[in-house]
Design an enzyme around this catalytic site. Structure first.
Site, PDB file in Angstrom:
ATOM      1  N   THR A 162     -11.758 -36.059 -11.142  1.00 56.58           N
ATOM      2  CA  THR A 162     -12.802 -35.044 -11.010  1.00 56.58           C
ATOM      3  C   THR A 162     -12.679 -34.354  -9.661  1.00 56.58           C
ATOM      4  OG1 THR A 162     -14.342 -36.715 -10.201  1.00 56.58           O
ATOM      5  CG2 THR A 162     -14.412 -36.206 -12.561  1.00 56.58           C
TER       6      THR A 162
ATOM      7  N   ASP B  19      -2.539 -27.681  -6.650  1.00 53.87           N
ATOM      8  CA  ASP B  19      -2.501 -27.852  -8.103  1.00 53.87           C
ATOM      9  C   ASP B  19      -3.880 -27.764  -8.739  1.00 53.87           C
ATOM     10  OD1 ASP B  19      -3.443 -30.189  -6.978  1.00 53.87           O
ATOM     11  OD2 ASP B  19      -2.492 -31.504  -8.459  1.00 53.87           O
TER      12      ASP B  19
ATOM     13  N   ASP C  75       0.848  -1.189   0.000  1.00 54.38           N
ATOM     14  CA  ASP C  75       0.000   0.000   0.000  1.00 54.38           C
ATOM     15  C   ASP C  75       0.888   1.245   0.000  1.00 54.38           C
ATOM     16  OD1 ASP C  75      -2.292   1.865   0.893  1.00 54.38           O
ATOM     17  OD2 ASP C  75      -3.282  -0.091   0.791  1.00 54.38           O
TER      18      ASP C  75
ATOM     19  N   HIS D 106      -3.143   6.048   3.539  1.00 55.20           N
ATOM     20  CA  HIS D 106      -4.030   4.934   3.208  1.00 55.20           C
ATOM     21  C   HIS D 106      -3.530   3.622   3.802  1.00 55.20           C
ATOM     22  CE1 HIS D 106      -5.999   2.004   0.397  1.00 55.20           C
ATOM     23  NE2 HIS D 106      -6.974   2.880   0.430  1.00 55.20           N
TER      24      HIS D 106
ATOM     25  N   SER E 135     -11.376  -0.722  -0.178  1.00 57.83           N
ATOM     26  CA  SER E 135     -10.055  -0.717   0.469  1.00 57.83           C
ATOM     27  C   SER E 135     -10.179  -1.039   1.952  1.00 57.83           C
ATOM     28  CB  SER E 135      -9.389   0.657   0.324  1.00 57.83           C
ATOM     29  OG  SER E 135      -8.725   0.799  -0.889  1.00 57.83           O
TER      30      SER E 135
END
Length: 654
Positions: free
Chosen positions: A504, A491, A144, A184, A390
Site C-alpha cells: 500500500t 515505479d 518552445d 515566446h 505559459s
C-alpha cells in the site's frame, strides 16, 4: 493586461502499424487508429500527417517500408516511442493500422505557444538571498519557439560574450545558431533563468544560475506539431547525461481527444518522467467563456496526465504581498477530458509577467506597446509583458530547479508532493481551479532541504501551507510527508493505491489536527478489499475533488457505472450521463453559478473549443480553413460550441 491565447494546429497522427493480426493481437484496425483519424479513414481522398508507432524498435524499418508501399512519405524518426512521423493517404490509414507490426496510428496534432515582483511574491528571491540557491548545476530544457541569439540577461557571470545556452536544437528549420522568430520561448527562458542584467536585477528569473537546453518546435507564428514536441522530448532523454537535464518546461499544449494512457504526447512525457526528469506543463487558458463565466474541463495535453506537473495561473495584482493574490480567470480548470482527472496540480503568477524580449520576433513587433526599457543602454527594448499559463509554468520550472539544487535526489513524485504540500490554499477557489494551492517557492525549497537531511535539519512548516496532496482525484490530508515514504518511488504512478510490488502507498506519518506534532503512525492508503478496489485514502474523510460536489467525496459510481453531470441552465447540477443523439458529444454540467463544461468532438472528429476572455478582450470562435489557428469561443447559451471548421485539431501556446 495582455493575455495571449494561442492555439496551435495539432495534426498529430500516431500511426500504429500492425502486420496481419494474429491470435496474440486482438486489436482491430479501427481500435489502433486515434479518434481524430477514424473519420478520415473512410475518405477516398486527401492525406493526413500522422505518427505511426511500431510494436517495438526492431519493427520500425518494416513499418516504414509498408508505409511507403501504401503511398506514405516517412518523416522524422521518434525513437522514444518506436515511432515515425509521416504523411500518408487517407486510404492507407486502415491498411496501416491493420498491419501486425503497428501498435498505433495517431494524428500529428499541431502545437502553439499560448517578473518584476513575481519572484518575490512566491519566495524565490528569499531562496537566493537567504539560502544561496540559484539553480546552478541544474539543466532545464525549454521546448518552445527557440531563444534569441543574444540577451544580456542570459549571459554567464564573469564570462564575456557567453550565454547560458548549452545547446540549441531547431526541429522546425534545422538552423544551428539560436534564434526565436516568434518570441515566446525567449520570454519563457527569461522567467526561468534570466539574471536581470539589463534591469539591475529587478527582472531576474526564478533560477538565474540554471543552464538551458533550448529546443525549437514552434515557428514564427507560434505553430508546431506534436511530432516535433515528441522528438524534442526524445532528444532531452537521449542527452540527459550530457546536459544534466532535470526539468522540462512545456508552455505549449494540445487538445485532449483520448486517454492519457494512449495519447502519444503524454506517453512521451511519461518516458521522460520515468528517467527522473520533472515535466512541467501549462494547464491552458480556457478558464472563461465569452460571457465571462468560468468553465471547467479545459486542461490541455500533456498537462492532463497525472505524471506531469501541471500549472495554472494566478495574479499578484502587481504587488509582492501574497494576501491580495487571486486566480487568473483565464486559467484552465480541471477535470481533464476523457479520464476526468483532477488538474491543475498548483498555480503560480502568470499575469503581467515581465521577461525577456526577442528583437525582430513576431511578439516584439505585434506587442510593441508592452515592451519595457531596462536600466542600462541597449540597442533594443529588452523586456516584454505577457500573461498566460505559459508564463506561470516557467515560474514553477525555475522553482523545481532551486529544489533540485538543494536536493538532487528528489524524484518527480517527491517534487510534486513537496510543491503541493507547501502551497498556499486560498478560500473561494475549488481544487479544480487552484489545484493544491498557490506556489510557495521558499517553503518548497525548505522542505526539499529537509528531505535531503532529515536528521540534521528541523522539519519546516508554516500555518499557511496547504498540508495536502491531490493524490489522483483525492485530497489527502492529516499527515506530514517524509523522505522515506514509498509514494516517491519511480515505479509508483501518481494517484495509485499500491506500489508495483503490491504494498500500500504511504506518504509519511500522521499528525495531530493542527499538524504541529507528527506521530509514528503511518500515513497512507488502506485497501478494504483484497483487490484494492475499495480504498481508504489516508483517512475516511478524504475528499474526491472531482465528484465530491454531488457525492460527498465518493466516486459517484453505482452498479459499476460512472455517473456524469448533465448540462444545466441554472444553479443546480445533475449526475446522469448525457450525450448527443449521434453520441459525439458529452456535456458535463457544472456548479452553482451556471458555469459550463463541454467535452467531446464534432461529427467529423474535429476539436472542441472552449471560451475565454480577459478584461474585455474580443473572443472569436472557430478556426481558419488553412488549419492555421484555433481561437477560443462559445455560443450564447453558456455551452461551449464544437468547432466544425478545422481540418486538424490544434495544439496551443498557452
Amino acid at each position: 493586461m495582455l493575455k495571449i491565447v494561442n492555439v496551435i494546429r495539432s495534426s498529430v497522427i500516431v500511426c500504429a502499424l500492425v502486420a496481419p493480426a494474429t491470435s496474440a493481437d486482438a486489436q482491430t484496425p479501427s481500435s489502433k487508429l486515434g479518434p481524430l483519424l477514424q473519420p478520415r479513414a473512410s475518405s477516398p481522398t486527401g492525406r493526413s500527417r500522422v505518427i505511426v508507432r511500431a510494436v517495438n524498435a526492431a519493427s520500425l524499418p518494416l513499418v516504414t517500408f509498408v508505409m511507403r508501399q501504401l503511398g506514405g512519405v516517412p518523416g522524422r524518426q521518434l525513437p522514444i516511442l518506436d515511432a515515425v512521423a509521416a504523411d500518408v493517404p487517407n486510404t492507407a490509414l486502415t491498411p496501416l493500422a491493420g498491419n501486425g507490426l503497428v501498435r498505433a496510428v495517431a494524428l500529428d496534432r499541431a502545437v502553439r505557444g499560448l517578473l518584476d515582483g513575481t519572484t518575490a511574491t512566491v519566495g524565490a528571491t528569499s531562496v537566493r538571498q537567504d539560502l544561496g540557491y540559484d539553480g546552478a548545476g541544474i539543466g532545464v530544457a525549454v521546448i518552445d519557439s527557440g531563444v534569441t541569439t543574444w540577451h544580456d540577461d542570459l549571459s554567464a557571470p564573469g564570462v564575456p560574450g557567453s550565454q547560458r545556452i548549452d545547446q540549441f536544437v531547431d526541429f522546425v528549420n534545422g538552423q544551428q545558431i539560436p534564434y526565436d522568430d516568434y518570441g515566446h520561448g525567449t520570454h519563457v527562458a527569461g522567467i526561468i533563468a534570466g539574471n536581470g542584467f539589463d534591469s539591475d536585477g529587478a527582472r531576474a528569473g526564478v533560477a538565474p544560475g540554471a543552464r538551458l537546453l533550448v529546443l525549437k518546435v514552434l515557428d514564427g507564428n507560434g505553430r508546431g506539431r506534436i511530432s516535433d514536441v515528441i522528438a524534442a522530448i526524445d532528444y532531452v532523454v537521449a542527452n540527459q547525461g550530457t546536459f544534466h537535464t532535470r526539468v522540462i518546461n512545456l508552455s505549449v499544449g494540445a487538445g485532449v481527444f483520448e486517454s492519457y494512457n494512449s495519447d502519444l504526447l503524454t506517453l512521451a512525457a511519461k518516458k521522460a518522467v520515468d528517467r527522473g526528469i520533472v515535466v512541467v506543463a501549462a494547464a491552458g487558458n480556457a478558464g472563461r467563456n465569452s460571457q465571462g463565466r468560468d468553465v471547467y474541463g479545459g486542461t490541455l495535453a500533456p498537462g492532463n496526465a497525472p505524471w506531469v506537473l501541471t500549472v495554472g495561473a494566478s495574479s499578484t495584482q502587481g504587488t509582492v504581498d501574497r494576501g491580495d493574490d487571486i486566480m487568473a480567470r483565464f486559467s484552465s480548470r480541471g477535470p481533464s477530458a476523457v479520464d476526468r482527472a483532477a488538474k491543475p496540480d498548483l498555480v503560480a503568477p502568470g499575469v503581467g509577467t515581465e521577461s525577456l524580449s526577442a528583437p525582430g520576433s513576431t511578439l516584439y513587433t505585434s506587442r510593441s506597446q508592452y515592451l519595457i526599457n531596462g536600466t542600462v543602454p541597449t540597442p533594443f527594448m529588452p523586456y516584454l509583458v505577457l500573461s498566460g499559463t505559459s508564463q506561470a509554468t516557467p515560474v514553477v520550472t525555475g522553482t523545481v530547479a532551486l529544489m533540485l539544487q538543494a536536493n538532487p535526489t528528489l524524484s518527480p513524485n517527491a517534487v510534486k508532493a513537496i510543491l503541493q504540500y507547501t502551497a498556499q490554499q486560498y478560500e473561494g477557489y475549488d481544487a479544480l481551479t487552484q489545484g493544491a494551492g498557490f506556489l510557495n517557492a521558499r517553503g518548497a525549497v525548505d522542505l526539499a532541504r529537509f528531505f535531503q537531511s532529515p536528521l540534521t535539519i528541523p522539519l519546516p512548516g508554516a500555518a499557511t501551507w496547504s498540508r495536502q496532496l491531490l493524490w489522483g482525484n483525492h485530497r489527502i490530508q492529516g499527515g506530514v510527508i517524509t523522505p522515506g515514504a514509498n509514494a516517491w518511488g519511480s515505479d509508483v504512478p501518481w494517484g495509485a493505491a499500491r506500489t508495483a510490488a503490491g504494498a500500500t502507498v504511504t506518504w509519511g506519518v500522521q499528525c495531530d489536527p493542527g499538524c504541529t506534532q507528527p506521530t509514528t503512525a503511518t500515513w497512507g492508503t488502506t485497501c478494504v478489499t483484497l483487490d484494492c478496489s475499495v480504498v481508504v485514502w489516508g483517512s475516511v474523510t478524504s475528499e474526491n475533488v472531482v465528484w465530491g460536489w454531488t457525492c460527498g467525496g465518493a466516486d459517484c459510481n453505482f452498479a459499476g457505472t460512472s455517473l456524469v453531470w448533465t448540462p444545466t441552465s441554472g444553479s443546480t447540477s445533475g449526475t446522469s450521463a448525457a450525450t448527443s443523439s449521434s453520441e459525439d458529444t458529452v456535456v458535463w454540467g457544472t456548479g452553482d453559478e451556471g458555469d459550463t463544461v463541454v467535452w467531446g468532438t464534432a461529427d467529423d472528429g474535429d476539436t472542441v473549443v472552449w471560451g475565454t476572455a480577459d478584461q474585455g478582450d474580443t473572443v472569436v470562435r472557430g478556426t481558419s480553413r488553412d488549419e492555421d489557428t484555433v481561437v477560443w469561443g462559445t455560443s450564447g447559451d453558456q455551452s461551449a460550441e464544437l468547432d466544425r471548421s478545422c481540418e486538424d485539431p490544434q495544439l496551443a501556446v498557452i
